[in-house]
Design a protein around this motif. Structure first.
Motif, PDB file in Angstrom:
ATOM      1  N   ARG A  50       0.799  -1.223   0.000  1.00 44.61           N
ATOM      2  CA  ARG A  50       0.000   0.000   0.000  1.00 44.61           C
ATOM      3  C   ARG A  50       0.839   1.284   0.000  1.00 44.61           C
ATOM      4  N   HIS A  51       1.773   1.419   0.935  1.00 44.36           N
ATOM      5  CA  HIS A  51       2.339   2.740   1.204  1.00 44.36           C
ATOM      6  C   HIS A  51       3.555   3.055   0.327  1.00 44.36           C
ATOM      7  N   VAL A  52       3.557   4.269  -0.222  1.00 44.13           N
ATOM      8  CA  VAL A  52       4.705   4.712  -1.018  1.00 44.13           C
ATOM      9  C   VAL A  52       5.740   5.277  -0.048  1.00 44.13           C
ATOM     10  N   GLY A  53       6.936   4.768  -0.140  1.00 44.66           N
ATOM     11  CA  GLY A  53       7.975   5.244   0.768  1.00 44.66           C
ATOM     12  C   GLY A  53       9.350   4.928   0.246  1.00 44.66           C
ATOM     13  N   GLY A  54      10.319   5.501   0.903  1.00 40.61           N
ATOM     14  CA  GLY A  54      11.707   5.245   0.530  1.00 40.61           C
ATOM     15  C   GLY A  54      12.236   4.055   1.306  1.00 40.61           C
ATOM     16  N   ILE A  55      13.468   4.203   1.803  1.00 43.70           N
ATOM     17  CA  ILE A  55      14.069   3.071   2.514  1.00 43.70           C
ATOM     18  C   ILE A  55      13.593   3.029   3.966  1.00 43.70           C
ATOM     19  N   MET A  56      13.257   4.169   4.511  1.00 46.08           N
ATOM     20  CA  MET A  56      12.677   4.206   5.863  1.00 46.08           C
ATOM     21  C   MET A  56      11.150   4.199   5.746  1.00 46.08           C
ATOM     22  N   ARG A  57      10.512   3.563   6.701  1.00 45.34           N
ATOM     23  CA  ARG A  57       9.044   3.413   6.650  1.00 45.34           C
ATOM     24  C   ARG A  57       8.333   4.764   6.601  1.00 45.34           C
ATOM     25  N   PRO A  58       7.365   4.907   5.687  1.00 45.82           N
ATOM     26  CA  PRO A  58       6.607   6.155   5.649  1.00 45.82           C
ATOM     27  C   PRO A  58       5.944   6.412   7.008  1.00 45.82           C
ATOM     28  N   GLY A  59       6.143   7.596   7.518  1.00 39.73           N
ATOM     29  CA  GLY A  59       5.575   7.921   8.832  1.00 39.73           C
ATOM     30  C   GLY A  59       6.594   7.817   9.943  1.00 39.73           C
ATOM     31  N   PHE A  60       7.686   7.088   9.699  1.00 37.12           N
ATOM     32  CA  PHE A  60       8.739   6.998  10.717  1.00 37.12           C
ATOM     33  C   PHE A  60       9.481   8.330  10.766  1.00 37.12           C
ATOM     34  N   GLU A  61       9.902   8.711  11.956  1.00 38.48           N
ATOM     35  CA  GLU A  61      10.471  10.055  12.120  1.00 38.48           C
ATOM     36  C   GLU A  61      11.699  10.327  11.245  1.00 38.48           C
ATOM     37  N   MET A  62      12.448   9.301  10.883  1.00 38.73           N
ATOM     38  CA  MET A  62      13.641   9.537  10.056  1.00 38.73           C
ATOM     39  C   MET A  62      13.356   9.448   8.567  1.00 38.73           C
ATOM     40  N   ALA A  63      12.123   9.078   8.186  1.00 39.87           N
ATOM     41  CA  ALA A  63      11.811   8.896   6.766  1.00 39.87           C
ATOM     42  C   ALA A  63      11.805  10.237   6.043  1.00 39.87           C
ATOM     43  N   LEU A  64      12.132  10.194   4.761  1.00 43.10           N
ATOM     44  CA  LEU A  64      12.052  11.410   3.948  1.00 43.10           C
ATOM     45  C   LEU A  64      10.587  11.823   3.821  1.00 43.10           C
ATOM     46  N   PRO A  65      10.295  13.099   4.015  1.00 44.19           N
ATOM     47  CA  PRO A  65       8.907  13.533   3.827  1.00 44.19           C
ATOM     48  C   PRO A  65       8.503  13.364   2.362  1.00 44.19           C
TER      49      PRO A  65
END
Lengths: 526, 317
Positions: A317-332
Motif C-alpha cells: 500500500r504505502h509509497v515510501g523510501g528506505i525508511m518506513r513512511p511515517g517513521f520520524e527519520m523517513a524522507l517527507p
C-alpha cells in the motif's frame, strides 16, 4: 492513555485503529487463542529469525528492555527498572527489578543477563546467534552486583536501546546455559508472564499464567493457546470461533470476509508495516551495472498510481523510501518526490526513463524477474512491475520459484532482477539499510555493487548518537541509495490485525515482532 | 504360506536400500541450501560465518560420500538421523503425525468400502436401469470433484449454517473419542467420497465381467436365485481388482493427503512432507520416503494375502 490520545497517535503514525479499546478496567481470567501461520524450527530465540518463534515463545521470556507498544518506537524497561548512559556513550548501566524468578523458582540476577548476552555476542560452538553482528560494538558485559548489568562498548553507537529491546534477546538461566549452551533449543524456561505447558508439533502451543511473575497483578490471562495453521486457515478459524486473532497480519480480502462474518464482534487495527518489497538489480550483470538503466527501471514504476489498486488485492500500500513512511527519520513525501521513481507525473518519469535507456544504448531490454512463488504479496508485485516496465519498452519474464530455490538463486547472484522483502523488528536505519549495502559490508547485500560510499555512510550513521544529526544524515543516505538504485523500494506493506472484540490490552504497532509478551492482554468475557 | 511371507518380508530389505540410495542422491541434486533457507529466508542479515558454523554442526560441510556413509550406518541401526529444521529425531517427527494420517486413511477406507461395494453391485446387477445411472452419476461426480474442494465446501457449509468448525489439533481417539471424530470425520468423508467413487467403478466393471463368465451362466441355468449367484459365485472373483485398488489407495492416503490436510488444518504426514520439501530438510524427506515405501510394500503384501483368502486357486499356487 485517553481515547483522544490513542486516536491521534494511531492517525499520525500507526494508522487507523477501528474500535479501539474503551478505557475499561481489565478483567482477569480466560485463555487467549490465537493462530500463527508458521512454526518455529526450535525454541532458541537467539538463533531465530522468524515471527513464528516470537508469537508463541515471547510470553515465556523477559528481555532486558522492550518496546512500549502504546508509544512505539519508545523503549521501556522489562527486567531493567532504570538505567543510565555514561557521557561518552560507552557505558550503559542497567538496574534490574528485584525478586524476579524463573519458572523453575530460581532467582534471575545480572549473571543470567550476562550469560544470555554473552551467548548472543560470542556464541559457543554449536550455538547459532543470528544477530551476533548487531552487537559487534559491545566489548564486555559486566555484573557489578546481582541487580546491575553494565554494557561496555568499544565505540558509541546509535540505536543501542532498540538493539537491547529486541524481542529475540530472551534472558536465559545462566545455570542452564552452563550445563548445556544449547538448552534453549529444546526447552522453554524463562521468567516471562506465562510458563510453558505443551507444544504439540504442527498443531498447538500452550502457556499458563506464571504465578511468580515479577510484575504484581499481571498477567491478566489465565493462559494462551497458539494454533499453528496455514495462512488460509486463519479466516475460517476466526469465523468458527477457534481463535480470537492472528498477530502477523491479514490482507484486504481476508479482512472483508471477517467483517462480513463477524460484523460488530470484530475489531480492526491497521497501519503502515515495518516491511516492504524492493527491486534488486544484479549489478554484476549488464546492463544493470549502468546507473541510467537502473534509474530508468525505477522511473517506469508508478508507485503513487499503483498503490490504490494494489492495496485492494494485497498488503502492498504505502509509497515510501528506505525508511518506513511515517517513521520520524523517513524522507517527507515532498522530498521523496524529487527522487527518481517517486515523481507524481508518471508520464514525465517514463519519458525520462526512455531517455536514460537510450543514453545507455539499451534497446529492447529483456530480462528475467526472479520472484518467490508466494501469492501474497509477491505475485501481484511481480505482475505489476512487469506491466510498468512494458510501458517503457522493457520486457521482463516472471520467474517465480519456491522459497528454497529463490533464496539459492538470490544468494548466489544467479538472477537479473529480483523482488525481495525488507522486514525487521524495528525501524532503525541500521536494520533497514542492511540489504542496500555491498556484500562485503552486509551478508544480505544481494545486488553485488561495489560502492563503498554507501557502506561508509552506513557506518557513519551508526556512530551518530545525536538523533537530529542522525536523522539528517540518514535522509541524505536514503537520497543517495535511491538515486544510485542498486536496489529500489517498490511499496511498503499495510498491516491489518483483525481480532475478536473481546481481546483487549493489545496495542497495534508497525512491527509484528514486538509487543507479543501478552502481559497486559485481557479478555472482555461476559 | 509362511515361506511366502518370509520371502516377501526379506524382499523389503533390497527394496528399501534401493529407495534409500536413490532418495539420498536425488534430493541432494536439487539446488537449495537448507541452512540458508533456515537462517536467511525470513530476511535476517545472518553472517556467512554463522551459516558455515550451522552447516558444520549439521554435518552438511562433509563430502557427499561421507554424508552417505553416515546415513547408511544410521539406517543400519534404525536411526534416520535428525531433522535439519527442528533438530529432533526424524522418527519422532514422523511418529507425531503418523496416527493422524493413519486414522484418516482407515476411516476413508471404511467409508469407501461401505459405499463402493453395495453401490458397485447394484450398478452391475441392475445395469442400464435408473439405479445404474444414479450410481454412475454419484461415482463420476466423486471422480470429478477434487477432495480438497469438497472439503472446503463442507467447511463453508458448516460455517454458514452452524457457525461451527471442527476443532484444530488432533486428540487420540482413546483420549477423547468425540473430539477425535469431530476433527477427522470431515476429512475422511471428503477423501472417502473420491476413494469410494474409484472403487465403485472398479466393483461395477469387475462384477459385470464376472457375470458374463460361463460358470455364472451355469449357476443361473441350475435355477439359482440372482442374489445367491452374485453373493456366492460372482462377488469373490469380482472383489480381486477392488481389493487391489483399495490397497493402493490406502497406501497413497497415508502420505498423499497434502491439500486436504491443509484445508482441515490436520497435522499429518502430507503436510510434513510438503514442509520438509519446502525447507530442503534432507533427512526428514529420506525418512518419509522410506516410510511410504514400507507402507506400500506392506499393503501390497496384505493385498496378496487377501487374494489368497478370496481365491483358493491363488492360495494353492
Amino acid at each position: 492513555m485517553s481515547m483522544l490520545c490513542r486516536f491521534m497517535s494511531v492517525v499520525l503514525g500507526l494508522g487507523v485503529a477501528v474500535g479501539a479499546a474503551h478505557a475499561q478496567a481489565p478483567k482477569a481470567g480466560g485463555t487467549l487463542n490465537f493462530s500463527v501461520v508458521a512454526e518455529p524450527p526450535n525454541y532458541d530465540c537467539h538463533a531465530s529469525t522468524t515471527f513464528a518463534l516470537v508469537h508463541p515463545v515471547a510470553p515465556h521470556y523477559s528481555t532486558l528492555l522492550k518496546f512500549d507498544t502504546a508509544q512505539y518506537p519508545k523503549v521501556i524497561g522489562d527486567l531493567a527498572k532504570s538505567w543510565d548512559v555514561s557521557a561518552d556513550g560507552l557505558t550503559y548501566t542497567f538496574r534490574l527489578h528485584e525478586g524476579v524468578k524463573f519458572h523453575d523458582g530460581s532467582a534471575l540476577t545480572s549473571a543470567d543477563v550476562k550469560a544470555s548476552y554473552d551467548r548472543i555476542i560470542n556464541p559457543p560452538a554449536g550455538v547459532v546467534s543470528a544477530r551476533q553482528a548487531y552487537y559487534a560494538d559491545v566489548a564486555a558485559v559486566e555484573t557489578p552486583d546481582p541487580t546491575t548489568v553494565r554494557f561496555k562498548l568499544k565505540a558509541a553507537v546509535a540505536g543501542m536501546f532498540e538493539s537491547l529491546a529486541s524481542p529475540y534477546n530472551c534472558i536465559y538461566s545462566a545455570a542452564k546455559l552452563k550445563e548445556n549452551p544449547r538448552f534453549p533449543e529444546a526447552n522453554i524456561m524463562g521468567s516471562g508472564a506465562f510458563r510453558f505447558v505443551e507444544h504439540v508439533k504442527g498443531s498447538t502451543w500452550e502457556g499458563k499464567k506464571f504465578d511468580g511473575y515479577f510484575r504484581k497483578g499481571l498477567p491478566y490471562l489465565d493462559g494462551f493457546k497458539a494454533f499453528f495453521v496455514k495462512s488460509n486457515g486463519v479466516v475460517p478459524g476466526m469465523l468458527g470461533g477457534q481463535f480470537e486473532t492472528e498477530f502477523r497480519g491479514r490482507n484486504p480480502a481476508e479482512l472483508a470476509q471477517l467483517k462480513q462474518g463477524m460484523a460488530d464482534r470484530l475489531v480492526v487495527n491497521e497501519g503502515p508495516w515495518v516491511g516492504s518489497l524492493i527491486v534488486i538489480f544484479n549489478t554484476k550483470r549488464k546492463p544493470f551495472d549502468d546507473v541510467r538503466v537502473r534509474q530508468a527501471l525505477s522511473l517506469a514504476i508508478d508507485r503513487w498510481g499503483g498503490s490504490p489498486a494494489l492495496s485492494k488485492i494485497s498488503i502492498l500500500r504505502h509509497v515510501g523510501g528506505i525508511m518506513r513512511p511515517g517513521f520520524e527519520m523517513a524522507l517527507p513525501p515532498a522530498e521523496l518526490e524529487k527522487l527518481p521513481g517517486y515523481g507524481r507525473d508518471i508520464e514525465a518519469s517514463r519519458a525520462q526513463a526512455r531517455k536514460l535507456l537510450a543514453e545507455a544504448g539499451v534497446t529492447n531490454l529483456s530480462f528475467k524477474l526472479l520472484n518467490r512463488n508466494v501469492a501474497e504479496p509477491y505475485t501481484p508485485a511481480g505482475i505489476y512491475s512487469i506491466d510498468q516496465w512494458k510501458r517503457v519498452g522493457v520486457t521482463a519474464t516472471h520467474e517465480q520459484l519456491e522459497t528454497k530455490l529463490y533464496v539459492d538463486n538470490v544468494t548466489s547472484g544467479n538472477f537479473d532482477v529480483a523482488i525481495e522483502f525488507v522486514n525487521d523488528y524495528v525501524d532503525d536505519p541500521t536494520a533497514q539499510f542492511a540489504k542496500f549495502l555491498t556484500k562485503a559490508a552486509s551478508p544480505v547485500g544481494y545486488s553485488g555493487h561495489e560502492d563503498k560510499s554507501l557502506d561508509k555512510m552506513y557506518e557513519a550513521q551508526r556512530r551518530l548518537v545525536d538523533p537530529v544529526k542522525r536523522k539528517a544524515f540518514v535522509q541524505d543516505m536514503e537520497r543517495y541509495a535511491i538515486t544510485q538504485a542498486y536496489n529500489v523500494p517498490l511499496l511498503w506493506f499495510h498491516r491489518i490485525i483483525a481480532s475478536n472484540a473481546k481481546v483487549k490490552g493489545w496495542n497495534f504497532t508497525p512491527s509484528h515482532y514486538v509487543g507479543q509478551d501478552l502481559v497486559e492482554v485481557w479478555l472482555d468475557q461476559k | 504360506m509362511i515361506l511366502f511371507l518370509v520371502r516377501r518380508i526379506l524382499l523389503l530389505i533390497p527394496t528399501l536400500i534401493g529407495v534409500a540410495v536413490v532418495t539420498f542422491f536425488l534430493i541432494r541434486v536439487i539446488p537449495g541450501d537448507p541452512v540458508v533457507v533456515k537462517l536467511r529466508a525470513d530476511g535476517a542479515a545472518v553472517t556467512e560465518e554463522t551459516i558455515q558454523a550451522e552447516r558444520k554442526r549439521l554435518g552438511l560441510d562433509k563430502p557427499l560420500y561421507a554424508q552417505f556413509g553416515d546415513f547408511v550406518v544410521g539406517l543400519a541401526h534404525g536411526d534416520l538421523g535428525n531433522s535439519l529444521w527442528t533438530g529432533q529425531p526424524v522418527l519422532k517427527e514422523i511418529a507425531i503425525r503418523f496416527p493422524v494420517s493413519l486414522q484418516v486413511a482407515i476411516m476413508a477406507t471404511i467409508i469407501a468400502i461401505l459405499i463402493s461395494v453395495p453401490l458397485g453391485i447394484l450398478s452391475a446387477v441392475y445395469r442400464d436401469t435408473w439405479i445404474d445411472y444414479v450410481v454412475r452419476i454419484i461415482a463420476v461426480s466423486g471422480l470429478a470433484i477434487p477432495s480438497f474442494w469438497l472439503g472446503m465446501l463442507m467447511i463453508l457449509a458448516l460455517l454458514s449454517w452452524k457457525n461451527w468448525l471442527p476443532p484444530i489439533g488432533y486428540v487420540s481417539i482413546f483420549q477423547d473419542p468425540v473430539a477425535n471424530l469431530q476433527a477427522t470425520i470431515m476429512p475422511a468423508i471428503s477423501v472417502g467420497y473420491r476413494y469410494a467413487a474409484i472403487a465403485t467403478r472398479m466393483m461395477r466393471s469387475a462384477l459385470l465381467e464376472v457375470l458374463r463368465e460361463d460358470y455364472i451362466r451355469t449357476a443361473k441355468a441350475k435355477g439359482l436365485f440372482q442374489k445367491l449367484v452374485v453373493r456366492r459365485h460372482a462377488l469373490r472373483n469380482a472383489l480381486l481388482p477392488v481389493v487391489t485398488v483399495i490397497g493402493l489407495e490406502f497406501a497413497f492416503l497415508i502420505g498423499g493427503l497434502v491439500v486436504t490436510e491443509q484445508v482441515f488444518n490436520l497435522n499429518g504426514i502430507g503436510k510434513l512432507f510438503v514442509d520438509a520439501t519446502t525447507r530442503g530438510d534432507f533427512n526428514l524427506i529420506q525418512g518419509l520416503v522410506l516410510m511410504i515405501a514400507v507402507i506400500f510394500i506392506l499393503v501390497n503384501l496384505v493385498v496378496d494375502l487377501l487374494y489368497g483368502l478370496l481365491d483358493p486357486r491363488i492360495r494353492v499356487s
